[in-house]
Design an enzyme around this catalytic site. Structure first.
Site, PDB file in Angstrom:
ATOM      1  N   LYS A 114      43.348  59.480   2.848  1.00 46.21           N
ATOM      2  CA  LYS A 114      44.363  58.646   2.191  1.00 46.21           C
ATOM      3  C   LYS A 114      45.482  59.505   1.611  1.00 46.21           C
ATOM      4  CE  LYS A 114      41.941  54.505   1.842  1.00 46.21           C
ATOM      5  NZ  LYS A 114      41.937  53.142   1.421  1.00 46.21           N
ATOM      6  N   LYS A 196      38.961  53.070  13.308  1.00 47.67           N
ATOM      7  CA  LYS A 196      38.361  51.855  12.759  1.00 47.67           C
ATOM      8  C   LYS A 196      39.438  50.787  12.528  1.00 47.67           C
ATOM      9  CE  LYS A 196      38.184  51.605   7.740  1.00 47.67           C
ATOM     10  NZ  LYS A 196      37.497  51.295   6.560  1.00 47.67           N
ATOM     11  N   LYS A 199      43.045  47.224   7.655  1.00 42.08           N
ATOM     12  CA  LYS A 199      44.197  46.393   7.331  1.00 42.08           C
ATOM     13  C   LYS A 199      45.334  47.205   6.733  1.00 42.08           C
ATOM     14  CE  LYS A 199      41.667  45.633   3.264  1.00 42.08           C
ATOM     15  NZ  LYS A 199      40.447  45.075   2.804  1.00 42.08           N
TER      16      LYS A 199
HETATM   17  P1  ATP Z   1      41.254  50.016   4.183  1.00 39.02           P
HETATM   18  O1  ATP Z   1      40.994  50.041   5.655  1.00 39.02           O
HETATM   19  O2  ATP Z   1      42.436  49.239   3.794  1.00 39.02           O
HETATM   20  O3  ATP Z   1      41.120  51.327   3.512  1.00 39.02           O
HETATM   21  P2  ATP Z   1      38.732  48.834   4.010  1.00 39.02           P
HETATM   22  O4  ATP Z   1      38.842  47.567   4.774  1.00 39.02           O
HETATM   23  O5  ATP Z   1      38.031  50.001   4.594  1.00 39.02           O
HETATM   24  O6  ATP Z   1      40.155  49.179   3.522  1.00 39.02           O
HETATM   25  P3  ATP Z   1      37.447  47.450   1.913  1.00 39.02           P
HETATM   26  O7  ATP Z   1      38.306  46.270   2.062  1.00 39.02           O
HETATM   27  O8  ATP Z   1      37.103  47.842   0.548  1.00 39.02           O
HETATM   28  O9  ATP Z   1      38.101  48.666   2.585  1.00 39.02           O
HETATM   29  O10 ATP Z   1      36.155  47.321   2.773  1.00 39.02           O
HETATM   30  C1  ATP Z   1      35.162  46.418   2.427  1.00 39.02           C
HETATM   31  C2  ATP Z   1      33.963  46.632   3.250  1.00 39.02           C
HETATM   32  O11 ATP Z   1      34.260  46.382   4.611  1.00 39.02           O
HETATM   33  C3  ATP Z   1      33.381  48.030   3.174  1.00 39.02           C
HETATM   34  O12 ATP Z   1      31.986  47.969   3.086  1.00 39.02           O
HETATM   35  C4  ATP Z   1      33.815  48.655   4.462  1.00 39.02           C
HETATM   36  O13 ATP Z   1      32.962  49.673   4.884  1.00 39.02           O
HETATM   37  C5  ATP Z   1      33.785  47.455   5.388  1.00 39.02           C
HETATM   38  N1  ATP Z   1      34.706  47.656   6.496  1.00 39.02           N
HETATM   39  C6  ATP Z   1      36.038  47.865   6.423  1.00 39.02           C
HETATM   40  N2  ATP Z   1      36.569  48.016   7.644  1.00 39.02           N
HETATM   41  C7  ATP Z   1      35.535  47.904   8.522  1.00 39.02           C
HETATM   42  C8  ATP Z   1      35.418  47.978   9.945  1.00 39.02           C
HETATM   43  N3  ATP Z   1      36.472  48.190  10.717  1.00 39.02           N
HETATM   44  N4  ATP Z   1      34.198  47.795  10.495  1.00 39.02           N
HETATM   45  C9  ATP Z   1      33.123  47.558   9.737  1.00 39.02           C
HETATM   46  N5  ATP Z   1      33.147  47.489   8.397  1.00 39.02           N
HETATM   47  C10 ATP Z   1      34.333  47.660   7.791  1.00 39.02           C
END
Ligand code: ATP
Ligand code: LTN
Length: 334
Positions: A114, A196, A199
């Site tokens: 980040k 991955k 968003k």
């Molecule tokens: P960003 O990508 O904006 O950093 P994020 O989506 O990783 O955010 P959170 O919104 O806090 O972060 O994620 C919430 C949960 O969703 C966490 O447990 C994270 O591991 C899971 N998650 C996020 N993206 C994925 C993905 N592409 N596949 C599976 N699990 C995910």
């Protein structure tokens, strides 16, 4: 009693990755673990580790809570609340900063990634974020923490901090265990399936599916997902990351195993039929969620649920916090 804690940052709209990797799992777990108390919160304090638009943040906090319930989280079963409404999180976060070493924070992969994406103005809280996350978990004596793979390193640090505190001040915290989904632990970007689905990092809207996307948009995104030039459908993350990702999504939403899906499409001579079917599956799944979401967001029920959740979380957290303060010599009165 077993306790489960997990949080989600309101930094953007929810993606299919969040749904499959996190929310869907909570919903399953609430049914599979009848003897476990659930604390699930909107991690708004974590959101401000990077700059946020204030109006957007405010509306997203409620939207995300509504989506959780629309996805099947039962507010009678789960304490659903907003992190900043239970101030003990920030207080224990500070105590965890005073337990952790700087080097441990600097080693965190998510911090390094980040930070690389931001040229200047990197906030101190982006570095200390894992201390707050440790606090979120340790505050509730949680032994189960369902997260995606990207959070495992933070969980390991939480274990280290709990053990260090316990050995310095005597037994205080439960050492938590990560709980990682087998299917869909990492849903990939539809345009670049080596990354991955995220968003906040993806520039192209075709890279991710939002739970709030309109259903035609969703179908088109699946149909235009990047796949290889081969035509046979099988799982191979190294050579066929695009198709493997679509198989993972298919499996997570239908509860069919990857093998069963591969078997079903074994005579196909192109990816088209498979993609059309998957587009329908994803759209119908998200369509059902949106119907429930629209009802909730227009009612007062959501505020009532969040008030109730915060009250129950606070009851637990304030008791725990009093014990912690006492252990380190910060509590003036007994
Ligand atoms: P960003 O990508 O904006 O950093 P994020 O989506 O990783 O955010 P959170 O919104 O806090 O972060 O994620 C919430 C949960 O969703 C966490 O447990 C994270 O591991 C899971 N998650 C996020 N993206 C994925 C993905 N592409 N596949 C599976 N699990 C995910
Ligand atoms: N760091 C997590 C969100 C999060 C969390 C937590 C998850 C904050 N506190 C406590 C589990 C337990 C993320 O970025 N996905």
């Amino acid at each position: 009693m077993n306790r489960l804690v997990s949080g989600i940052k309101p930094t953007g709209e929810l993606t299919l990755g969040n749904y499959i990797g996190a929310i869907k799992q909570f919903v399953q777990l609430q049914n599979e673990l009848p003897d476990t108390e659930f604390f699930i919160f909107i991690a708004d304090l974590h959101a401000i580790t990077t700059p946020q638009d204030k109006q957007l943040l405010k509306s997203r906090i409620k939207e995300i809570a509504a989506f959780y319930i629309a996805c099947g989280l039962d507010p009678n079963r789960v304490n659903l609340f907003v992190q900043s409404e239970v101030m003990e999180h920030a207080l224990l976060g500070y105590i965890m900063e005073s337990t952790a070493y700087i080097g441990e924070m600097e080693r965190m992969i998510q911090f390094k990634e980040k930070r690389r994406n931001q040229e200047q103005g990197v906030r101190t809280s982006l570095l200390t974020y894992p201390a707050l996350m440790a606090a979120d978990i340790l505050l509730y004596d949680a032994n189960i923490v369902p997260v995606g793979e990207d959070q495992v390193q933070h969980l390991e640090l939480t274990q280290t901090l709990a053990e260090r505190f316990n050995s310095q001040y005597g037994d205080t915290f439960v050492v938590p265990k990560p709980y990682i989904t087998k299917v869909g632990a990492k849903i990939k970007d539809l345009q670049d399936p080596t990354k991955k689905m995220s968003k906040s990092n993806d520039l192209s809207v075709k890279s991710y599916i939002l739970l709030s996307d309109n259903l035609n948009q969703i179908k088109n995104k699946i149909k235009s997902a990047v796949t290889d030039s081969d035509t046979s459908i099988y799982f191979d993350e190294v050579n066929k990351p695009g198709i493997s990702n679509l198989l993972t999504i298919y499996s997570a939403l239908t509860n069919l195993s990857i093998e069963e899906i591969v078997e079903k499409y074994k005579n196909e001579t192109s990816y088209a039929g498979f993609k059309i079917d998957l587009a329908e599956i994803v759209a119908s799944h998200i369509g059902n969620i949106q119907t429930k979401y629209n009802e909730l967001i227009a009612s007062n029920t959501l505020d009532e649920i969040l008030d109730q959740g915060a009250m129950k979380a606070k009851m637990f957290a304030s008791r725990k916090m009093a014990k912690v303060l006492n252990k380190i010599g910060l509590k003036r009165k007994k």
